[in-house]
Scaffold this motif. Structure first.
Motif, PDB file in Angstrom:
ATOM      1  N   ASP A  77       0.847  -1.191   0.000  1.00 60.56           N
ATOM      2  CA  ASP A  77       0.000   0.000   0.000  1.00 60.56           C
ATOM      3  C   ASP A  77       0.888   1.248   0.000  1.00 60.56           C
ATOM      4  OD1 ASP A  77       0.847   0.452   2.603  1.00 60.56           O
ATOM      5  OD2 ASP A  77      -0.916  -0.452   3.501  1.00 60.56           O
ATOM      6  N   GLU A  78       0.249   2.422   0.064  1.00 61.64           N
ATOM      7  CA  GLU A  78       1.008   3.678  -0.092  1.00 61.64           C
ATOM      8  C   GLU A  78       2.070   3.869   0.984  1.00 61.64           C
ATOM      9  OE1 GLU A  78      -2.097   6.657   0.082  1.00 61.64           O
ATOM     10  OE2 GLU A  78      -1.824   6.818   2.252  1.00 61.64           O
ATOM     11  N   ARG A  79       1.768   3.424   2.227  1.00 60.26           N
ATOM     12  CA  ARG A  79       2.743   3.577   3.315  1.00 60.26           C
ATOM     13  C   ARG A  79       3.959   2.686   3.083  1.00 60.26           C
ATOM     14  NH1 ARG A  79       2.604   0.251   7.462  1.00 60.26           N
ATOM     15  NH2 ARG A  79       4.033   0.593   9.180  1.00 60.26           N
ATOM     16  N   GLU A  80       3.708   1.463   2.660  1.00 61.33           N
ATOM     17  CA  GLU A  80       4.814   0.539   2.409  1.00 61.33           C
ATOM     18  C   GLU A  80       5.660   0.989   1.209  1.00 61.33           C
ATOM     19  OE1 GLU A  80       3.011  -3.603   4.205  1.00 61.33           O
ATOM     20  OE2 GLU A  80       2.477  -3.015   2.177  1.00 61.33           O
ATOM     21  N   LEU A  82       6.059   4.114   0.346  1.00 62.63           N
ATOM     22  CA  LEU A  82       6.829   5.268   0.834  1.00 62.63           C
ATOM     23  C   LEU A  82       8.039   4.804   1.647  1.00 62.63           C
ATOM     24  CD1 LEU A  82       6.914   8.375   1.059  1.00 62.63           C
ATOM     25  CD2 LEU A  82       5.536   8.182   3.131  1.00 62.63           C
TER      26      LEU A  82
END
Lengths: 142, 80
Positions: A77-80, A82
């Motif tokens: 996902d976006e956090r991973e 980043l």
């Protein structure tokens, strides 16, 4: 712990172990002047450590994926993503700094074999920094 | 620990909705459970798109889930 954090731990531990295995065969005390390579076991140990690293990393990832298939199959996902980008950037800085500093080793008497091994060490250190950064970002936040 | 200036009520809202688990919410939003946990703990500020998806999954408006403390970063707040 997410699959990607586990992956970072696997990479870090395996890389550290295989680097240690290689380092045990390194002729410490000879500086960066290894030519003509008097000890081919340094090269053979590097080949063995590299093959072992690939096999261990693949097997460990398969085991982790079998134990938690849903996590393993999930897209980052976006956090991973980043976390991956920031950690890779840190690793790239370290690799750039170390590989550029290899130029200065020439003035310290390093030969081509010493420089080649120094670049391999630079790659290993950069990857270790990348893994440690990924773990820290997963744990402390990004 | 990296803390954000965005606070949220996700934990309370989850429990008000039949004790929805982080995993349930993560699946509805399309992120990992660890990311929901990080957002709840204030360790990660989600993108606007994920923030809207979280609000949608919880059935509330965005401002009921997230609030921004502008004074914490010294940002000027314009009067409406």
């Amino acid at each position: 712990m997410s699959f990607r954090e586990k992956s970072a731990w696997i990479m870090l531990i395996t890389l550290a172990l295989m680097s240690l295995l290689w380092a045990m065969h390194f002729p410490w005390g000879t500086g960066f002047t290894l030519a003509p390579d008097p000890n081919p076991s340094v090269f053979y140990a590097l080949v063995l450590a590299t093959i072992s690293f690939v096999v261990l990393v693949v097997v460990a990832h398969i085991v982790v994926a079998v134990l938690a298939p849903r996590d393993a199959n999930a897209r980052a996902d976006e956090r991973e993503q980043l976390i991956g980008l920031r950690a890779a950037r840190l690793g790239a800085y370290v690799y750039a700094a170390l590989s550029m500093s290899s130029v200065f080793l020439i003035h310290l008497g390093a030969n081509e074999i010493g420089l080649a091994y120094f670049l391999v060490v630079s790659l290993i250190v950069a990857e270790i920094v990348n893994c440690v950064a990924r773990i820290i970002y997963h744990r402390r936040g990004v | 620990m990296t803390q954000t200036t965005i606070s949220n009520s996700i934990r309370r809202l989850r429990f008000e909705r039949n004790e929805m688990t982080q995993q349930d919410l993560a699946e509805r939003v399309g992120v990992t459970r660890q990311t929901i946990n990080a957002i709840e703990a204030g360790k990660y500020s989600p993108s606007l798109e994920v923030a809207f998806r979280i609000a949608g999954a919880l059935g509330v408006r965005l401002e009921e889930v997230f609030s921004y403390d502008a004074s914490a970063v010294g940002a000027p707040v314009k009067a409406p």
